[in-house]
Design an enzyme around this catalytic site. Structure first.
Site, PDB file in Angstrom:
ATOM      1  N   ASP A 254       0.821  -1.204   0.000  1.00  0.00           N
ATOM      2  CA  ASP A 254       0.000   0.000   0.000  1.00  0.00           C
ATOM      3  C   ASP A 254       0.861   1.262   0.000  1.00  0.00           C
ATOM      4  O   ASP A 254       1.817   1.374   0.782  1.00  0.00           O
ATOM      5  CB  ASP A 254      -0.897  -0.023   1.241  1.00  0.00           C
ATOM      6  CG  ASP A 254      -1.726   1.226   1.393  1.00  0.00           C
ATOM      7  OD1 ASP A 254      -2.628   1.430   0.572  1.00  0.00           O
ATOM      8  OD2 ASP A 254      -1.456   2.017   2.329  1.00  0.00           O
ATOM      9  N   HIS A 257       4.668   5.315  -1.990  1.00  0.00           N
ATOM     10  CA  HIS A 257       5.195   6.669  -2.136  1.00  0.00           C
ATOM     11  C   HIS A 257       5.330   7.360  -0.782  1.00  0.00           C
ATOM     12  O   HIS A 257       6.018   8.376  -0.683  1.00  0.00           O
ATOM     13  CB  HIS A 257       4.283   7.496  -3.057  1.00  0.00           C
ATOM     14  CG  HIS A 257       2.839   7.429  -2.692  1.00  0.00           C
ATOM     15  ND1 HIS A 257       1.990   6.481  -3.209  1.00  0.00           N
ATOM     16  CD2 HIS A 257       2.083   8.183  -1.852  1.00  0.00           C
ATOM     17  CE1 HIS A 257       0.769   6.656  -2.711  1.00  0.00           C
ATOM     18  NE2 HIS A 257       0.806   7.688  -1.882  1.00  0.00           N
ATOM     19  N   GLU A 286       1.268  -0.081  -4.947  1.00  0.00           N
ATOM     20  CA  GLU A 286       0.491   1.136  -5.147  1.00  0.00           C
ATOM     21  C   GLU A 286       1.490   2.275  -4.994  1.00  0.00           C
ATOM     22  O   GLU A 286       2.126   2.402  -3.952  1.00  0.00           O
ATOM     23  CB  GLU A 286      -0.628   1.295  -4.115  1.00  0.00           C
ATOM     24  CG  GLU A 286      -1.409   2.589  -4.329  1.00  0.00           C
ATOM     25  CD  GLU A 286      -2.311   2.957  -3.163  1.00  0.00           C
ATOM     26  OE1 GLU A 286      -3.275   3.694  -3.390  1.00  0.00           O
ATOM     27  OE2 GLU A 286      -2.033   2.525  -2.032  1.00  0.00           O
ATOM     28  N   HIS A 309      -8.906   6.270 -13.878  1.00  0.00           N
ATOM     29  CA  HIS A 309      -9.371   7.653 -13.938  1.00  0.00           C
ATOM     30  C   HIS A 309      -9.864   8.019 -15.339  1.00  0.00           C
ATOM     31  O   HIS A 309     -10.882   8.717 -15.486  1.00  0.00           O
ATOM     32  CB  HIS A 309      -8.253   8.604 -13.501  1.00  0.00           C
ATOM     33  CG  HIS A 309      -7.800   8.392 -12.079  1.00  0.00           C
ATOM     34  ND1 HIS A 309      -8.521   7.665 -11.171  1.00  0.00           N
ATOM     35  CD2 HIS A 309      -6.689   8.833 -11.424  1.00  0.00           C
ATOM     36  CE1 HIS A 309      -7.879   7.650 -10.006  1.00  0.00           C
ATOM     37  NE2 HIS A 309      -6.778   8.353 -10.135  1.00  0.00           N
ATOM     38  N   VAL A 378     -14.107   3.496  -4.949  1.00  0.00           N
ATOM     39  CA  VAL A 378     -15.505   3.469  -4.521  1.00  0.00           C
ATOM     40  C   VAL A 378     -15.635   4.069  -3.129  1.00  0.00           C
ATOM     41  O   VAL A 378     -16.382   5.014  -2.893  1.00  0.00           O
ATOM     42  CB  VAL A 378     -16.062   2.028  -4.535  1.00  0.00           C
ATOM     43  CG1 VAL A 378     -17.519   2.024  -4.084  1.00  0.00           C
ATOM     44  CG2 VAL A 378     -15.942   1.421  -5.918  1.00  0.00           C
TER      45      VAL A 378
END
Length: 588
Positions: A254, A257, A286, A309, A378
């Site tokens: 997760d 960055h 991610e 996106h 979501v």
């Protein structure tokens, strides 16, 4: 086992267990066992404390710090009584049945992301495995299961990364799930969080303040100090722990960055590969920075939010927040993503205000995990709406065809396969009511910048994350799957996955883009050469008008509506909200 892990309680022979804790600066540490006398731990070099004591599997224990509170083991393998309760000594012996299972090569993966709690815990997921295997899913990805405070959570507030949350089941329940999945040919991935701890139940500040940096902060608090070797080992050994003791087939890391040390991820990958030699182990990131270099050797793939996106803008017309980066030319951006991977490869992001990404044209399609939606896309909406409640049904079917038949690794979010319109909301279950209030108010404040929630009364309607009803509302409903729309979509998804797995799957490793272009302002046509020389072409129109489109060579592999391919072949027109795929066999 004891040689592999620096931390925690590792049982040995004759009911004896080794306990070990990194607690630099503590004057003493005492091992407390619920049904036995306390035992002083021995100080070792470099801030380590250890003890070997009578403690058979099932023993409840904790640590009393010399200048701090009594705390659970931060490397606890199971808890009794939530994150503040007793840690439990666990014997990881398990009667594995499917020891010869081998995960497919990563380019062949079809991923299904799910939430363990919403699916009824580990045993509940087991009840869905046969259905998913029949659908064509060969990999499940479980949102984080590390122990968190309270009864419900997305999992990203975990504080005990070695302990499956007891609300989901026992360690043996999780192993039984993995074993059952392997018996059906399904690989099991898990989401892990190494960039922060949750806001309740994290005792590392008391145990070892050096676990955190004093000079860097993240959106979730002090940054973890990966310059410290024990800190690095704590997380790297955790990754190895899940992949070996639980026989997981992969991990999704997760928000890397937010990890402040540039060398940690490379060491993480290297040590995992060394510990799992001979296995197909999936390592997926991610990473908001779109750092293509991470995908050249160390990691298999990255969640490609750029594709999501683009599709979202094309299907819904929304352009708030990060969607603004794609609203100027969504079809052109999507065409670039289909050909090159990332949309942002060094260009300035309007939303972020700085350049983002590195060139990714040289990477294989399998370096990217594409989706129509994820738990993030979501659940981070104020009302948790799914794409099926926001966009035309035919348009979503067209996007589903593109997702499931293009060579990048596809990922479904639970409920996608039957066009679920049930919301997936952001939920927590913190026992601390002050924290619960702060989370509720913070979430509503976060949406104040969106035009739809400028009115305070409208913000009050955003569901309270800590209300048990919010979690209940996010659980899948079997009745929805049995609806006419649900059965229709599930049949469509199954047909697409059958084509992918049987016709494309054996030739996806080595697939390369053969070009991609936008059609009009809302469509695209993309082409790939597969490893056997076959050519796959997909054309899709997400707008409400027909577009000029020439038929591709080869036979029709799939279409989102029965009349799409015939109309393209006869009239040279791609129908509104439609998609078609052609496959030209390799030359003999």
């Amino acid at each position: 086992m004891s040689d592999r892990y620096s931390f925690g309680a590792l049982p040995g022979e004759n009911g004896r267990t080794r306990f070990r804790l990194w607690a630099p600066g503590q004057p003493k540490v005492t091992l407390e066992r619920r049904d036995a006398p306390a035992l002083p731990m021995q100080q070792e070099a470099d801030g380590w404390w250890s003890a070997t004591a009578d403690a058979a599997p099932g023993t409840r224990y904790r640590y009393a710090l010399g200048n701090g509170p009594t705390v659970p083991d931060p490397a606890s393998h199971a808890q009794d009584g939530d994150v503040d309760g007793w840690s439990v000594v666990v014997d990881h012996g398990f009667a594995w049945r499917h020891t010869d299972y081998a995960a497919l090569p990563w380019p062949r993966a079809v991923v299904y992301e799910l939430h363990a709690g919403a699916m009824g815990g580990f045993r509940g997921i087991m009840g869905e495995l046969q259905r998913l295997a029949t659908l064509g899913v060969n990999t499940i990805e479980i949102m984080p299961v590390a122990d968190f405070a309270g009864t419900a959570n997305w999992g990203y507030d975990g504080v005990l990364p070695y302990a499956p949350d007891e609300t989901y089941g026992t360690p043996d329940d999780l192993k039984a799930l993995v074993d059952a999945a392997h018996g059906l040919g399904i690989a099991v991935m898990m989401d892990v969080v190494y960039n922060h701890f949750g806001p309740a139940g994290n005792y590392w500040h008391s145990i070892a303040p050096d676990f955190f940096r004093k000079d860097i902060h993240t959106p979730w608090g002090d940054a973890i100090d990966f310059r410290e070797k024990p800190v690095r080992d704590f997380f790297i050994e955790n990754a190895i722990f899940w992949l070996t003791e639980y026989r997981m087939d992969g991990l999704r890391f997760d928000a890397v960055h937010a990890i402040t040390d540039d060398t940690f991820l490379q060491e993480l990958s290297t040590r995992i590969r060394e510990a799992t030699q001979g296995r197909n182990v999936y390592l997926v990131l991610e990473n908001e920075t779109n750092d293509a270099a991470r995908l050249e050797k160390d990691f298999d793939a990255q969640w490609n939010d750029d594709v999501h996106h683009c599709l979202h803008v094309l299907l819904t017309g929304e352009h708030d927040a990060y969607y603004a980066d794609y609203a100027d030319d969504p079809a052109g951006h999507l065409a670039r993503a289909m050909q090159s991977g990332f949309v942002y490869q060094g260009e300035v992001s309007k939303n972020l205000g700085h350049a983002r990404g590195k060139p990714s044209d040289h990477l294989p399609p399998s370096a990217f995990v594409n989706s129509l939606q994820t738990h993030d896309q979501v659940g981070n909406r104020a009302l948790g709406e799914r794409i099926f409640a926001l966009a035309p049904a035919d348009g979503v079917r067209a996007a589903m065809l593109l997702l499931l038949l293009s060579p990048p690794v596809p990922m479904l979010f639970m409920g996608d396969e039957y066009a679920s319109q049930k919301p997936f909301l952001f939920f927590t279950g913190f026992p601390d009511q002050n924290l619960a209030k702060a989370v509720r108010e913070g979430r509503r404040k976060e949406f104040a910048r969106f035009p739809a929630f400028n009115d305070p009364e409208k913000r009050e309607k955003i569901p309270d994350p800590n209300d048990p009803a919010t979690f209940e509302a996010s659980k899948p409903e079997p009745e929805e799957r049995q609806s006419e729309a649900g059965l229709h979509m599930e049949s469509f998804v199954s047909t697409l996955l059958r084509a992918r797995n049987m016709r494309l799957g054996p030739h996806l490793a080595g697939a390369k883009s053969a070009g991609s272009e936008k059609l009009g302002e809302t469509g695209l046509r993309a082409q790939w050469t597969l490893a056997d020389g076959a050519v796959l072409t997909i054309a899709a129109q997400f707008g409400g008008e027909a577009l000029p489109c020439a038929a591709a060579d080869g036979h029709v592999l799939a279409e989102s509506r029965e009349d799409v391919a015939d109309t393209v072949a006869r009239d040279g027109q791609l129908l509104p909200h439609s998609a078609v795929a052609w496959l030209k066999a390799a030359a003999a």
